[in-house]
Design a protein around this motif. Structure first.
Motif, PDB file in Angstrom:
ATOM      1  N   GLY A 212      59.321  66.319  68.336  1.00  0.00           N
ATOM      2  CA  GLY A 212      57.869  66.183  68.509  1.00  0.00           C
ATOM      3  C   GLY A 212      57.097  67.407  68.041  1.00  0.00           C
ATOM      4  N   SER A 237      66.545  70.525  71.104  1.00  0.00           N
ATOM      5  CA  SER A 237      67.337  69.291  71.074  1.00  0.00           C
ATOM      6  C   SER A 237      68.263  69.349  69.854  1.00  0.00           C
ATOM      7  CB  SER A 237      66.419  68.074  70.959  1.00  0.00           C
ATOM      8  OG  SER A 237      65.844  68.036  69.668  1.00  0.00           O
ATOM      9  N   ARG A 238      69.259  68.501  69.874  1.00  0.00           N
ATOM     10  CA  ARG A 238      70.195  68.486  68.737  1.00  0.00           C
ATOM     11  C   ARG A 238      69.506  68.031  67.451  1.00  0.00           C
ATOM     12  NH1 ARG A 238      76.072  65.508  68.415  1.00  0.00           N
ATOM     13  NH2 ARG A 238      76.052  65.182  66.174  1.00  0.00           N
ATOM     14  N   GLN A 251      70.980  75.012  71.295  1.00  0.00           N
ATOM     15  CA  GLN A 251      71.030  73.564  71.595  1.00  0.00           C
ATOM     16  C   GLN A 251      71.446  73.284  73.037  1.00  0.00           C
ATOM     17  OE1 GLN A 251      73.131  70.972  68.792  1.00  0.00           O
ATOM     18  NE2 GLN A 251      73.787  69.726  70.524  1.00  0.00           N
ATOM     19  N   GLN A 254      74.868  67.483  75.648  1.00  0.00           N
ATOM     20  CA  GLN A 254      76.291  67.122  75.699  1.00  0.00           C
ATOM     21  C   GLN A 254      77.137  67.928  74.723  1.00  0.00           C
ATOM     22  OE1 GLN A 254      76.860  62.842  75.373  1.00  0.00           O
ATOM     23  NE2 GLN A 254      78.732  63.223  74.246  1.00  0.00           N
ATOM     24  N   GLY A 268      58.035  67.705  73.557  1.00  0.00           N
ATOM     25  CA  GLY A 268      58.345  66.912  72.369  1.00  0.00           C
ATOM     26  C   GLY A 268      59.823  66.580  72.276  1.00  0.00           C
ATOM     27  N   SER A 270      62.532  63.706  73.580  1.00  0.00           N
ATOM     28  CA  SER A 270      62.428  62.345  74.129  1.00  0.00           C
ATOM     29  C   SER A 270      63.162  62.194  75.457  1.00  0.00           C
ATOM     30  CB  SER A 270      62.973  61.332  73.118  1.00  0.00           C
ATOM     31  OG  SER A 270      64.318  61.626  72.801  1.00  0.00           O
ATOM     32  N   GLY A 271      64.306  62.909  75.592  1.00  0.00           N
ATOM     33  CA  GLY A 271      65.104  62.749  76.816  1.00  0.00           C
ATOM     34  C   GLY A 271      66.250  61.775  76.608  1.00  0.00           C
ATOM     35  N   HIS A 275      70.883  64.626  75.676  1.00  0.00           N
ATOM     36  CA  HIS A 275      70.121  65.838  76.005  1.00  0.00           C
ATOM     37  C   HIS A 275      70.089  66.024  77.524  1.00  0.00           C
ATOM     38  CE1 HIS A 275      67.322  69.101  74.991  1.00  0.00           C
ATOM     39  NE2 HIS A 275      66.779  68.834  76.169  1.00  0.00           N
ATOM     40  N   ILE A 288      56.616  67.331  78.588  1.00  0.00           N
ATOM     41  CA  ILE A 288      55.352  67.221  77.845  1.00  0.00           C
ATOM     42  C   ILE A 288      55.645  66.332  76.640  1.00  0.00           C
ATOM     43  CG2 ILE A 288      53.532  68.474  76.613  1.00  0.00           C
ATOM     44  CD1 ILE A 288      54.486  71.009  78.214  1.00  0.00           C
ATOM     45  N   ASN A 289      54.995  65.173  76.603  1.00  0.00           N
ATOM     46  CA  ASN A 289      55.312  64.210  75.551  1.00  0.00           C
ATOM     47  C   ASN A 289      54.106  63.290  75.367  1.00  0.00           C
ATOM     48  OD1 ASN A 289      56.583  61.948  74.058  1.00  0.00           O
ATOM     49  ND2 ASN A 289      58.479  63.033  74.574  1.00  0.00           N
ATOM     50  N   ASP A 291      54.284  60.254  74.431  1.00  0.00           N
ATOM     51  CA  ASP A 291      54.677  58.879  74.762  1.00  0.00           C
ATOM     52  C   ASP A 291      54.937  58.767  76.272  1.00  0.00           C
ATOM     53  OD1 ASP A 291      55.839  56.443  75.121  1.00  0.00           O
ATOM     54  OD2 ASP A 291      57.627  56.845  73.913  1.00  0.00           O
ATOM     55  N   GLY A 306      50.684  64.152  76.618  1.00  0.00           N
ATOM     56  CA  GLY A 306      49.743  64.794  75.712  1.00  0.00           C
ATOM     57  C   GLY A 306      50.433  65.255  74.448  1.00  0.00           C
TER      58      GLY A 306
HETATM   59  C1  LIG Z   1      77.795  62.205  70.337  1.00  0.00           C
HETATM   60  C2  LIG Z   1      76.374  62.688  70.426  1.00  0.00           C
HETATM   61  C3  LIG Z   1      76.119  63.916  70.986  1.00  0.00           C
HETATM   62  C4  LIG Z   1      74.806  64.383  71.089  1.00  0.00           C
HETATM   63  N1  LIG Z   1      74.562  65.608  71.661  1.00  0.00           N
HETATM   64  C5  LIG Z   1      73.293  65.994  71.826  1.00  0.00           C
HETATM   65  C6  LIG Z   1      72.997  67.228  72.477  1.00  0.00           C
HETATM   66  O1  LIG Z   1      73.872  68.001  72.863  1.00  0.00           O
HETATM   67  N2  LIG Z   1      71.700  67.561  72.649  1.00  0.00           N
HETATM   68  C7  LIG Z   1      70.672  66.769  72.220  1.00  0.00           C
HETATM   69  O2  LIG Z   1      69.516  67.152  72.402  1.00  0.00           O
HETATM   70  N3  LIG Z   1      70.943  65.609  71.583  1.00  0.00           N
HETATM   71  C8  LIG Z   1      72.206  65.226  71.368  1.00  0.00           C
HETATM   72  N4  LIG Z   1      72.438  64.072  70.695  1.00  0.00           N
HETATM   73  C9  LIG Z   1      71.312  63.412  70.013  1.00  0.00           C
HETATM   74  C10 LIG Z   1      70.446  62.563  70.917  1.00  0.00           C
HETATM   75  O3  LIG Z   1      70.975  61.260  70.991  1.00  0.00           O
HETATM   76  C11 LIG Z   1      69.021  62.479  70.385  1.00  0.00           C
HETATM   77  O4  LIG Z   1      69.066  61.982  69.064  1.00  0.00           O
HETATM   78  C12 LIG Z   1      68.262  63.800  70.372  1.00  0.00           C
HETATM   79  O5  LIG Z   1      68.356  64.418  71.615  1.00  0.00           O
HETATM   80  C13 LIG Z   1      66.797  63.526  70.052  1.00  0.00           C
HETATM   81  O6  LIG Z   1      66.116  64.734  69.902  1.00  0.00           O
HETATM   82  P1  LIG Z   1      64.555  64.809  70.153  1.00  0.00           P
HETATM   83  O7  LIG Z   1      64.252  64.408  71.538  1.00  0.00           O
HETATM   84  O8  LIG Z   1      64.108  66.137  69.673  1.00  0.00           O
HETATM   85  O9  LIG Z   1      63.988  63.763  69.091  1.00  0.00           O
HETATM   86  P2  LIG Z   1      63.362  62.323  69.278  1.00  0.00           P
HETATM   87  O10 LIG Z   1      64.269  61.431  70.024  1.00  0.00           O
HETATM   88  O11 LIG Z   1      62.919  61.901  67.927  1.00  0.00           O
HETATM   89  O12 LIG Z   1      62.113  62.557  70.224  1.00  0.00           O
HETATM   90  C14 LIG Z   1      60.951  63.228  69.851  1.00  0.00           C
HETATM   91  C15 LIG Z   1      59.976  63.067  70.993  1.00  0.00           C
HETATM   92  O13 LIG Z   1      58.815  63.809  70.679  1.00  0.00           O
HETATM   93  C16 LIG Z   1      57.691  63.028  71.102  1.00  0.00           C
HETATM   94  N5  LIG Z   1      56.564  63.466  70.274  1.00  0.00           N
HETATM   95  C17 LIG Z   1      56.344  63.240  68.948  1.00  0.00           C
HETATM   96  N6  LIG Z   1      55.232  63.891  68.544  1.00  0.00           N
HETATM   97  C18 LIG Z   1      54.721  64.496  69.637  1.00  0.00           C
HETATM   98  C19 LIG Z   1      53.574  65.317  69.869  1.00  0.00           C
HETATM   99  N7  LIG Z   1      52.736  65.652  68.867  1.00  0.00           N
HETATM  100  N8  LIG Z   1      53.359  65.775  71.118  1.00  0.00           N
HETATM  101  C20 LIG Z   1      54.192  65.442  72.141  1.00  0.00           C
HETATM  102  N9  LIG Z   1      55.296  64.684  71.987  1.00  0.00           N
HETATM  103  C21 LIG Z   1      55.558  64.231  70.747  1.00  0.00           C
HETATM  104  C22 LIG Z   1      58.077  61.590  70.876  1.00  0.00           C
HETATM  105  O14 LIG Z   1      57.308  60.729  71.695  1.00  0.00           O
HETATM  106  C23 LIG Z   1      59.541  61.613  71.254  1.00  0.00           C
HETATM  107  O15 LIG Z   1      59.705  61.311  72.619  1.00  0.00           O
HETATM  108  C24 LIG Z   1      73.744  63.595  70.585  1.00  0.00           C
HETATM  109  C25 LIG Z   1      74.033  62.343  70.035  1.00  0.00           C
HETATM  110  C26 LIG Z   1      75.318  61.902  69.955  1.00  0.00           C
HETATM  111  C27 LIG Z   1      75.579  60.551  69.355  1.00  0.00           C
END
Ligand SMILES: Cc1cc2nc3c(=O)[nH]c(=O)nc-3n(C[C@H](O)[C@H](O)[C@H](O)COP(=O)(O)OP(=O)(O)OC[C@H]3O[C@@H](n4cnc5c(N)ncnc54)[C@H](O)[C@@H]3O)c2cc1C
Length: 325
Positions: A212, A237-238, A251, A254, A268, A270-271, A275, A288-289, A291, A306
């Protein structure tokens, strides 16, 4: 067999924060077990640490001092602990759940034929039996292990699970024990600390950013300044580690670090379940998100719907003003 024995770890000659936490919780558990709270200090030169452990409320501080114990080896430190367990006869032995203490705790429990609980986040005593709480499956399953009374339990506790002992206690005694004869199968010839390492697992406050944040420049513009204003570390996040915005050592999750700070701010992020696996036991979570349906809100203590680009600069400026940073 009664009371609690805490293995004291040190950082730069001082009792480690996690050991102060174990002394805090140990006081309550020792009272429930009807015995004293004791401490164990193992090392090459232990006098300073022994006095600090006594001030944290240990009735007896057992010390095992030997040049061969200056750096950790399984054989040396387990042999020292067995001597202390023999002297103190604790119902419960507490140490941290660090990598080193996992090695120590497993070997000690095997040698003592004791119960073992690793990565514990809570402990209680009921009817003389120790119960240890331990999350598994990425924090989705909470296990409670109950050990039959009459045998020592070794529990390795996650950092920041308990409040630290206040300190300032007096009246504790220091008892020096000899290191039992033992074959040292490992010789440590050199210790080279990693420089510039990010110590996320020790941080009391972590501000993490995710996709995000839009891009790397925006991440560095918004996340580290907020972390700095709060006096914390910054995580990621990853998704953004894989994208090359932030080095892997930041990072959380998991396949990253497991953290349990007093405050975790997820901006930003997602959860995703992977993570959450690394941070859902944090004491306070601020999401803080933009969505309102983002899964991070389901585990959050406080949620703010926000745009990070609007919220984070305002939050950082306000905190800087209030906290004088
Ligand atoms: C085997 C395996 C292991 C994994 N290990 C990890 C790990 O150790 N750690 C980890 O984090 N992930 C891990 N993942 C990846 C995980 O599944 C997610 O893909 C990752 O956590 C997503 O990262 P993110 O939340 O940054 O991105 P996204 O899922 O793309 O989320 C972005 C978020 O930002 C929000 N957003 C966008 N723009 C804005 C804005 N302007 N203001 C506020 N909010 C905004 C969106 O609403 C969304 O909720 C793993 C996946 C697998 C398959």
């Amino acid at each position: 067999m009664a009371g609690v024995l805490v293995y004291i770890e040190q950082v730069g000659g001082d009792v480690a924060a996690v050991s102060r936490e174990l002394m805090g919780k140990g006081q309550e558990l020792a009272a429930s077990l009807g015995g004293p709270l004791n401490a164990l200090v193992v090392g090459g030169d232990v006098a300073g640490l022994a006095n600090q452990a006594a001030a944290l409320g240990a009735a007896t501080v057992y010390t095992v001092s030997d040049a061969s114990l200056a750096t950790y080896t399984t054989d040396g430190h387990v042999a020292a602990a067995i001597a202390a367990v023999g002297a103190a006869q604790p119902a419960l032995m507490l140490a941290s759940a660090s990598f080193q203490m996992r090695d120590f705790g497993a070997a000690l429990a095997a040698d003592l034929d004791a119960g073992l609980a690793v990565d514990v986040t809570d402990l209680k005593v009921e009817g003389g039996a120790v119960s240890a709480v331990r999350p598994s499956h990425g924090g989705n399953v909470i296990n409670t292990y109950t050990f039959a009374a009459g045998r020592t339990v070794v529990a390795l506790v996650r950092k920041q699970s308990f409040a630290e002992a206040a300190g300032g206690a007096s009246g504790g005694t220091v008892t020096s024990l000899p290191l039992p004869a033992t074959t040292m199968r490992t010789q440590v010839s050199n210790v080279a600390p990693k420089t510039g390492a990010v110590n996320l697992t020790d941080a009391a406050i972590i501000v993490s950013g995710g996709r995000g944040l839009s891009d790397k420049d925006n991440y560095y513009k918004l996340i580290p300044p907020l972390a700095e204003a709060l006096g914390g570390a910054y995580g990621a996040s990853r998704a953004i580690v894989d994208a090359g915005w932030v080095p892997y050592e930041h990072q959380v999750g998991q396949t990253g670090k497991t953290v349990s700070p007093k405050l975790y701010v997820a901006a930003g992020v997602s959860g995703a379940i992977q993570h959450l696996a690394g941070m859902r036991t944090s004491r306070n979570i601020v999401a803080i998100n933009k969505d309102p349906e983002a899964p991070m809100f389901r585990v959050a203590t406080f949620g703010l719907v926000g745009d990070v680009n609007e919220v984070l600069p305002l939050l950082t400026a306000e905190l800087r003003q209030r906290l004088g940073r």
